[in-house]
Design a protein around this motif. Structure first.
Motif, short mmCIF file in Angstrom:
data_model
loop_
_atom_site.label_atom_id
_atom_site.label_comp_id
_atom_site.label_asym_id
_atom_site.label_seq_id
_atom_site.Cartn_x
_atom_site.Cartn_y
_atom_site.Cartn_z
N TYR A 29 -0.20 2.09 1.21
CA TYR A 29 -0.75 2.93 -0.01
C TYR A 29 0.03 4.60 0.32
O TYR A 29 -0.67 4.74 1.45
N VAL A 30 0.79 5.44 0.18
CA VAL A 30 0.77 6.75 0.02
C VAL A 30 1.09 6.82 -1.17
O VAL A 30 1.60 6.63 -2.33
N LEU A 31 -0.18 8.37 -1.74
CA LEU A 31 0.11 8.75 -2.98
C LEU A 31 1.41 10.06 -2.76
O LEU A 31 1.44 10.49 -2.03
N VAL A 32 2.16 9.78 -3.54
CA VAL A 32 3.67 11.02 -3.17
C VAL A 32 2.98 12.47 -4.55
O VAL A 32 2.20 11.99 -5.87
N ASP A 33 2.73 13.03 -3.80
CA ASP A 33 2.13 14.10 -4.32
C ASP A 33 2.76 15.49 -4.93
O ASP A 33 3.03 16.03 -3.75
N PRO A 47 -8.50 19.50 -1.82
CA PRO A 47 -9.71 19.00 -1.22
C PRO A 47 -10.36 17.60 -1.69
O PRO A 47 -10.47 16.83 -0.46
N TYR A 48 -10.07 17.00 -2.21
CA TYR A 48 -10.06 15.26 -2.77
C TYR A 48 -9.24 14.60 -2.03
O TYR A 48 -9.76 13.70 -1.36
N VAL A 49 -7.99 15.25 -2.14
CA VAL A 49 -7.23 14.57 -1.23
C VAL A 49 -6.89 14.23 0.05
O VAL A 49 -7.14 13.21 0.53
N LEU A 50 -7.65 15.38 0.42
CA LEU A 50 -8.11 15.25 2.33
C LEU A 50 -9.39 14.36 2.33
O LEU A 50 -9.22 13.45 3.54
N LYS A 51 -9.99 14.27 1.51
CA LYS A 51 -11.36 13.52 1.91
C LYS A 51 -10.73 12.26 2.13
O LYS A 51 -10.89 11.91 2.34
N PRO A 59 -6.79 2.83 7.78
CA PRO A 59 -6.31 0.89 6.74
C PRO A 59 -5.59 0.66 6.13
O PRO A 59 -4.64 -0.04 6.22
N GLY A 60 -4.36 2.45 6.15
CA GLY A 60 -2.37 2.01 6.01
C GLY A 60 -2.67 3.47 4.74
O GLY A 60 -1.41 2.69 3.97
N PHE A 61 -3.08 4.21 4.96
CA PHE A 61 -3.41 5.16 3.29
C PHE A 61 -3.01 6.64 3.70
O PHE A 61 -2.95 7.25 4.55
N ASP A 62 -1.41 7.30 3.07
CA ASP A 62 -1.44 7.63 3.22
C ASP A 62 -0.43 8.87 2.06
O ASP A 62 -0.63 8.64 1.43
N VAL A 63 0.29 10.52 2.72
CA VAL A 63 0.73 10.75 1.44
C VAL A 63 1.49 11.85 1.88
O VAL A 63 1.80 12.39 3.30
N TRP A 86 -0.71 15.67 6.54
CA TRP A 86 0.56 14.80 5.93
C TRP A 86 1.47 15.52 5.72
O TRP A 86 2.27 16.66 5.98
N ALA A 87 2.40 14.51 5.60
CA ALA A 87 3.81 14.93 5.44
C ALA A 87 4.07 15.73 4.46
O ALA A 87 3.79 15.36 3.08
N GLN A 88 5.28 16.83 4.84
CA GLN A 88 4.98 18.29 3.67
C GLN A 88 6.50 18.17 3.85
O GLN A 88 7.45 18.62 4.83
#
Length: 141
Positions: A29-33, A47-51, A59-63, A86-88
């Motif tokens: 899963y990847v969160l496109v923010d 801070p919520y995203v970082l947590k 296990p496979g989460f990224d942003v 994460w990727a910026q």
């Protein structure tokens, strides 16, 4: 939900183009923010995203963060200050960012949670709801 996000390719802070679909490879899963350095509600979400990132990266989460900044120094400083590993990416066109225009992003923070194939699972997860949704996906809770 279930639709695929378009292929987004934008430069990182070093000018290297990063393609969202290449970035998805090997991740569940990847969160496109969509965010910006000047957006205080965005900065309050970091801070919520970082947590969640720290807890579920293994296990496979990224942003994949898309900044709507138009000043590179402000963008880079915010990434550093908020400790976002994460990727910026950003085309430094502010609200005229190509991806933001395509998705009619007219308020930030805004995000899409994608599965490994780029399909939208849900969107606009904020605060504790982000962690609850990711926990359901990874922990079944």
């Amino acid at each position: 939900m279930g639709a695929k996000l378009i292929k987004i390719t934008q430069p990182d802070s070093q000018g290297k183009s990063i393609n969202l679909y290449d970035y998805l490879k090997g991740k569940k899963y990847v969160l496109v923010d969509f965010w910006a350095s000047w957006c205080w509600p965005c900065r309050a979400e970091n801070p919520y995203v970082l947590k969640v990132y720290d807890k579920y990266q293994s296990p496979g989460f990224d942003v994949f963060a898309i900044s709507l900044d138009d000043k590179k120094a402000n963008w880079i400083n915010a990434v550093k200050d908020d400790k976002m590993p994460w990727a910026q990416v950003s085309d430094l066109r502010g609200w005229k960012n190509e991806a933001a225009q395509y998705y009619n992003i007219n308020a930030i923070p805004s995000n899409y949670l994608l599965d490994s194939e780029g399909k939208i699972v849900t969107n606009n997860l904020r605060g504790e709801n982000l962690e609850k949704e990711i926990a359901k996906l990874f922990d079944g809770k």
